[in-house]
Design an enzyme around this catalytic site. Structure first.
Site, PDB file in Angstrom:
ATOM      1  N   ASN A  64       0.828  -1.206   0.000  1.00 26.07           N
ATOM      2  CA  ASN A  64       0.000   0.000   0.000  1.00 26.07           C
ATOM      3  C   ASN A  64       0.860   1.252   0.000  1.00 26.07           C
ATOM      4  O   ASN A  64       2.018   1.208   0.414  1.00 26.07           O
ATOM      5  CB  ASN A  64      -0.859   0.041   1.279  1.00 26.07           C
ATOM      6  CG  ASN A  64      -1.748  -1.175   1.412  1.00 26.07           C
ATOM      7  OD1 ASN A  64      -2.666  -1.362   0.643  1.00 26.07           O
ATOM      8  ND2 ASN A  64      -1.446  -2.024   2.385  1.00 26.07           N
ATOM      9  N   HIS A  71       2.161  13.995  13.108  1.00 26.67           N
ATOM     10  CA  HIS A  71       1.579  13.892  14.453  1.00 26.67           C
ATOM     11  C   HIS A  71       0.256  13.132  14.391  1.00 26.67           C
ATOM     12  O   HIS A  71      -0.805  13.636  14.710  1.00 26.67           O
ATOM     13  CB  HIS A  71       1.441  15.291  15.068  1.00 26.67           C
ATOM     14  CG  HIS A  71       2.781  15.968  15.174  1.00 26.67           C
ATOM     15  ND1 HIS A  71       3.504  16.000  16.343  1.00 26.67           N
ATOM     16  CD2 HIS A  71       3.560  16.567  14.243  1.00 26.67           C
ATOM     17  CE1 HIS A  71       4.664  16.603  16.124  1.00 26.67           C
ATOM     18  NE2 HIS A  71       4.719  16.967  14.857  1.00 26.67           N
ATOM     19  N   HIS A  75       2.338   8.883  18.654  1.00 27.58           N
ATOM     20  CA  HIS A  75       3.434   9.571  17.979  1.00 27.58           C
ATOM     21  C   HIS A  75       4.359  10.299  18.938  1.00 27.58           C
ATOM     22  O   HIS A  75       4.040  10.513  20.105  1.00 27.58           O
ATOM     23  CB  HIS A  75       2.904  10.514  16.895  1.00 27.58           C
ATOM     24  CG  HIS A  75       2.144  11.690  17.403  1.00 27.58           C
ATOM     25  ND1 HIS A  75       0.805  11.624  17.700  1.00 27.58           N
ATOM     26  CD2 HIS A  75       2.520  12.965  17.662  1.00 27.58           C
ATOM     27  CE1 HIS A  75       0.394  12.804  18.127  1.00 27.58           C
ATOM     28  NE2 HIS A  75       1.412  13.641  18.124  1.00 27.58           N
ATOM     29  N   ASP A  77       6.942  13.623  19.694  1.00 31.61           N
ATOM     30  CA  ASP A  77       7.192  15.036  19.387  1.00 31.61           C
ATOM     31  C   ASP A  77       8.659  15.347  19.647  1.00 31.61           C
ATOM     32  O   ASP A  77       9.151  15.125  20.764  1.00 31.61           O
ATOM     33  CB  ASP A  77       6.362  15.948  20.308  1.00 31.61           C
ATOM     34  CG  ASP A  77       4.888  15.991  19.936  1.00 31.61           C
ATOM     35  OD1 ASP A  77       4.502  15.356  18.941  1.00 31.61           O
ATOM     36  OD2 ASP A  77       4.129  16.672  20.657  1.00 31.61           O
ATOM     37  N   HIS A  81       9.441  20.640  17.087  1.00 31.27           N
ATOM     38  CA  HIS A  81       7.994  20.769  16.879  1.00 31.27           C
ATOM     39  C   HIS A  81       7.491  22.113  17.415  1.00 31.27           C
ATOM     40  O   HIS A  81       6.559  22.696  16.851  1.00 31.27           O
ATOM     41  CB  HIS A  81       7.277  19.610  17.580  1.00 31.27           C
ATOM     42  CG  HIS A  81       5.785  19.625  17.459  1.00 31.27           C
ATOM     43  ND1 HIS A  81       5.133  19.913  16.280  1.00 31.27           N
ATOM     44  CD2 HIS A  81       4.798  19.363  18.362  1.00 31.27           C
ATOM     45  CE1 HIS A  81       3.821  19.843  16.470  1.00 31.27           C
ATOM     46  NE2 HIS A  81       3.589  19.529  17.725  1.00 31.27           N
ATOM     47  N   HIS A 209       4.233  21.395  25.634  1.00 34.93           N
ATOM     48  CA  HIS A 209       5.037  21.645  24.439  1.00 34.93           C
ATOM     49  C   HIS A 209       6.084  22.728  24.717  1.00 34.93           C
ATOM     50  O   HIS A 209       7.253  22.607  24.362  1.00 34.93           O
ATOM     51  CB  HIS A 209       4.143  22.093  23.274  1.00 34.93           C
ATOM     52  CG  HIS A 209       3.287  20.998  22.716  1.00 34.93           C
ATOM     53  ND1 HIS A 209       2.123  20.590  23.306  1.00 34.93           N
ATOM     54  CD2 HIS A 209       3.435  20.217  21.605  1.00 34.93           C
ATOM     55  CE1 HIS A 209       1.577  19.605  22.590  1.00 34.93           C
ATOM     56  NE2 HIS A 209       2.359  19.362  21.556  1.00 34.93           N
TER      57      HIS A 209
END
Ligand SMILES: [Zn+2]
Lengths: 263, 414
Positions: A64, A71, A75, A77, A81, A209
């Site tokens: 495929n 993200h 996942h 980071d 990011h 973050h």
């Protein structure tokens, strides 16, 4: 150190003394992804289109083409990011030091509080209490916020309301503190982001973050099976795809857990 | 007189599905002036610029004055029946399936005499008739005559149903339930007697405000459908592909972008994935089974509707990406039309100007209300149209493109 550590480890894996727990959701088209206001850029959802399946497109083989945002699904980071980590060295997934891909994890169980309140926020006091019961969080270890949110699915998992997502996460101060005072390697959650659903309204906005990536630390989100991990002692293997200048990537996250009886 | 068209019985699973056949198809290039008129629901015949007489069949020169100045013009729709034929036996494979079939010889009020298909409610010779040009199952223009005034169950006449795509007792799929068009379309279809209205919805994990209103409509069933996912489209087709007699594609993706913007290509790719490639995925999954069911009983598969931006016909720079995507959709739709024709499936394009929705918020009026699009689509299905222009902007662009496409292009950029 005593010799042949890896030999003993292999034996422990074979005997089941060390169990491997998969902390990863299946990458599928209907797994929720982060939603931005529609006039902003959007993460592409996971998509899979067939190249061939033992048919005219390839008589003996099945394969495929995939497309997805960095993200998507369970996942990782990387520091690049967030703007706070943009000028750091080794801040993208391709330059991530391999040694950082294997680290111990502390698991803070807040599942009861998150069940009561979708907007539950982890605080310094919660972590101090956890340390009193278990141990001081070692430097360079992961802190995983267990909320059992991964047991939800679809709309309940995304929990989008008219005023945005309502999902648990850390408050701003605990993120600053974990990074500055405990030197954690990263923070992991079961929800769509490392930050709480309403974290855009915090100061600073999206503190997980902000502080993690500003200090060159990492994020893991959409984790599952955190309820199968002990509060301390699990070893986590989190190796994102080596994407040139990549800000993150879906990945397979594994935890190695020593069985209680053999400890 | 026409009896009411009752809900067809469930079909016998042991009987072979009737295969679609088409009426005779050959037409001259000139005669496609009639096709054009029929596709938009107008009654137009060749008219002589010299002597002003209408002529039929289509010709190169006026039979009255030999002038070659023959153009298609709107003509009066009245006529009188001269004679009537009720065909009981024919060697034509298509009409054999539809015996008996009424035709008549009609004196048109505008002059010519024509052979027409006769509605069951029309009286005998001498009776007054109202003419229209219709596209038959082969997509060719034919004359159709109805009684001048309404008769009971007029829409249910079997010959008329062959010329149209009436939703009555048919099952419909609306592809994008999140579109502002979904609710008015579902309501209109419910009112028109659709027996089932499947409504596709993307990302069920996102809030879906219209759900309760949609589910309040009888026959509505919400289904998972994301035209950007091959997997999703194919799974739905496996479930309900054989139950869709009318497909209405409402999927769209409007995002403003300047051609020179950083990231404009990404926006274009997303728009194309949602619209053009989405339409292609739908066509691949639903097209073959619909084509095979074109003669599957009295309420077999009959139409595929695409709601398109009229700016697909000529680019509007303010919505350049959207215009380009819809131009490609139009091209794909023409292709789809050719592929579905052997099944007698009508592909209808409803061209609309900017809708009165969030993405066209800054566009000055006139804007098109979603209900107006729904009403126009229903009208198109019931009248058997092929191209529909909804709202003032779309109608204006249609007329100006007919007149001078270059002027439309230049003025759009100003
Ligand atoms: Zn003449």
């Amino acid at each position: 150190m005593s010799g042949d550590i890896l030999g003993k480890f292999a034996g422990a894996l074979a005997s089941g003394a060390v169990r491997v727990v998969d902390l990863t959701h299946t990458l599928s088209p209907d797994f929720p992804v982060i939603v931005m206001p529609p006039e902003l850029g959007q993460s592409a959802p996971f998509r899979m289109e067939r190249i061939s399946r033992y048919d005219g497109g390839g008589p003996a083989w099945y394969w495929n083409n995939l497309s997805f945002g960095e993200h998507t699904g369970t996942h990782f980071d990387a520091p690049i990011h967030w703007y706070t980590g943009r000028d750091l060295p080794l801040n993208s997934v391709d330059t991530l030091p391999p040694a950082d891909m294997i680290a111990p994890a502390c698991v803070i169980d807040c599942s009861a509080a998150a069940a009561e309140d979708a907007d539950f926020l982890l605080t310094v006091a919660d972590v101090v209490k956890w340390e009193e019961q278990h141990a001081r969080i070692p430097a360079r270890s992961w802190v995983f916020l267990r909320t059992d949110w991964s047991k939800k699915s679809g709309a309940a998992y995304a929990n989008l309301q008219a005023d945005g997502a309502h999902t648990p996460g850390p408050d701003a101060e605990v993120m600053r503190w974990l990074v500055a005072e405990r030197g954690i390697i990263g923070f992991g959650t079961e929800t769509i982001g490392t930050d709480a659903g309403q974290a855009g309204h915090f100061s600073p906005p999206y503190p997980a973050h902000h502080y993690l990536h500003g200090a060159g630390r990492y994020g893991l989100q959409c984790l599952t099976n955190l309820d199968q991990l002990p509060p301390t002692g699990a070893m986590v293997v989190a190796a994102p795809l080596k994407i040139q200048n990549g800000s993150g990537s879906p990945l397979r996250v594994l935890a190695l857990v020593q069985e209680r009886s053999t400890r | 007189m026409t009896g009411p068209f009752l809900k067809p019985k469930r079909k016998n699973p042991l009987a072979r599905t009737t295969q679609p056949l088409l009426p005779p198809q050959a037409r001259s290039r000139k005669a496609h002036g009639l096709t054009l008129a029929a596709s938009v629901g107008r009654f137009m015949l060749q008219c002589c610029g010299e002597c002003g007489r209408y002529t039929y069949p289509s010709r190169e020169a006026c039979p009255n004055c030999l002038s070659s100045d023959l153009t298609f013009k709107n003509a009066p729709t009245g006529g009188s029946l001269l004679s009537e034929t009720r065909i009981e036996v024919t060697s034509d494979p298509y009409f054999r399936e539809h015996m008996p079939w009424r035709t008549g010889l009609v004196q048109l009020d505008c002059g010519p005499i024509a052979i027409v298909h006769l509605h069951g409610g029309c009286g005998g010779p001498g009776s007054r008739l109202k003419l229209s040009l219709q596209l038959d199952r082969a997509g060719q223009a034919v004359f159709f005559a109805k009684p001048v005034s309404e008769t009971p169950h007029m829409e249910d006449d079997p010959q008329w149903r062959e010329m149209t795509a009436d939703p009555k007792h048919r099952r419909v799929l609306i592809t994008d339930g999140r579109s502002p068009l979904a609710l008015p379309l579902a309501r209109a279809l419910g009112k028109a007697g659709a027996s089932k209205i499947f409504i596709g919805v993307t990302d069920r994990w996102k809030p879906f405000g219209q759900q309760a209103s949609l589910e309040a409509i009888e026959g509505v069933e919400i289904v998972d459908l994301d035209p950007t996912s091959e997997h999703s489209v194919q799974e739905l087709a496996m479930d309900i592909g054989v139950k869709v007699e009318i497909l209405i594609n409402t999927a769209d993706h409007v995002r403003p972008a300047h051609l020179f913007d950083v990231g404009a290509a990404k926006i274009a790719r997303e728009a194309i994935d949602h619209t053009v490639v989405g339409l292609m995925r739908l066509a691949q999954a639903f097209g073959p089974v619909m084509r095979s069911r074109g003669a599957d009983g009295a309420a077999g598969a009959v139409a595929w509707v695409n709601v398109l931006s009229v700016h697909g016909l000529s680019n509007a720079p303010q919505f350049g990406v959207h215009s380009a995507a819809h131009a490609a959709c139009l091209s794909l739709s023409q292709w789809l039309r050719t592929e579905l024709r052997p099944g007698g499936i009508r592909v209808i394009n409803a061209f609309t100007g900017p809708l009165d929705t969030e993405w066209f918020q800054t566009v000055p009026p006139p804007k098109v209300a979603p209900k107006a699009v729904a009403d126009a689509v229903l009208d198109g299905l019931k009248r058997g149209l092929e191209d529909i222009y909804v709202g003032d902007v779309a109608k204006d662009i249609e007329a100006r493109l007919y007149d001078n496409p270059k002027a439309v292009e230049r003025e759009a950029g100003q």
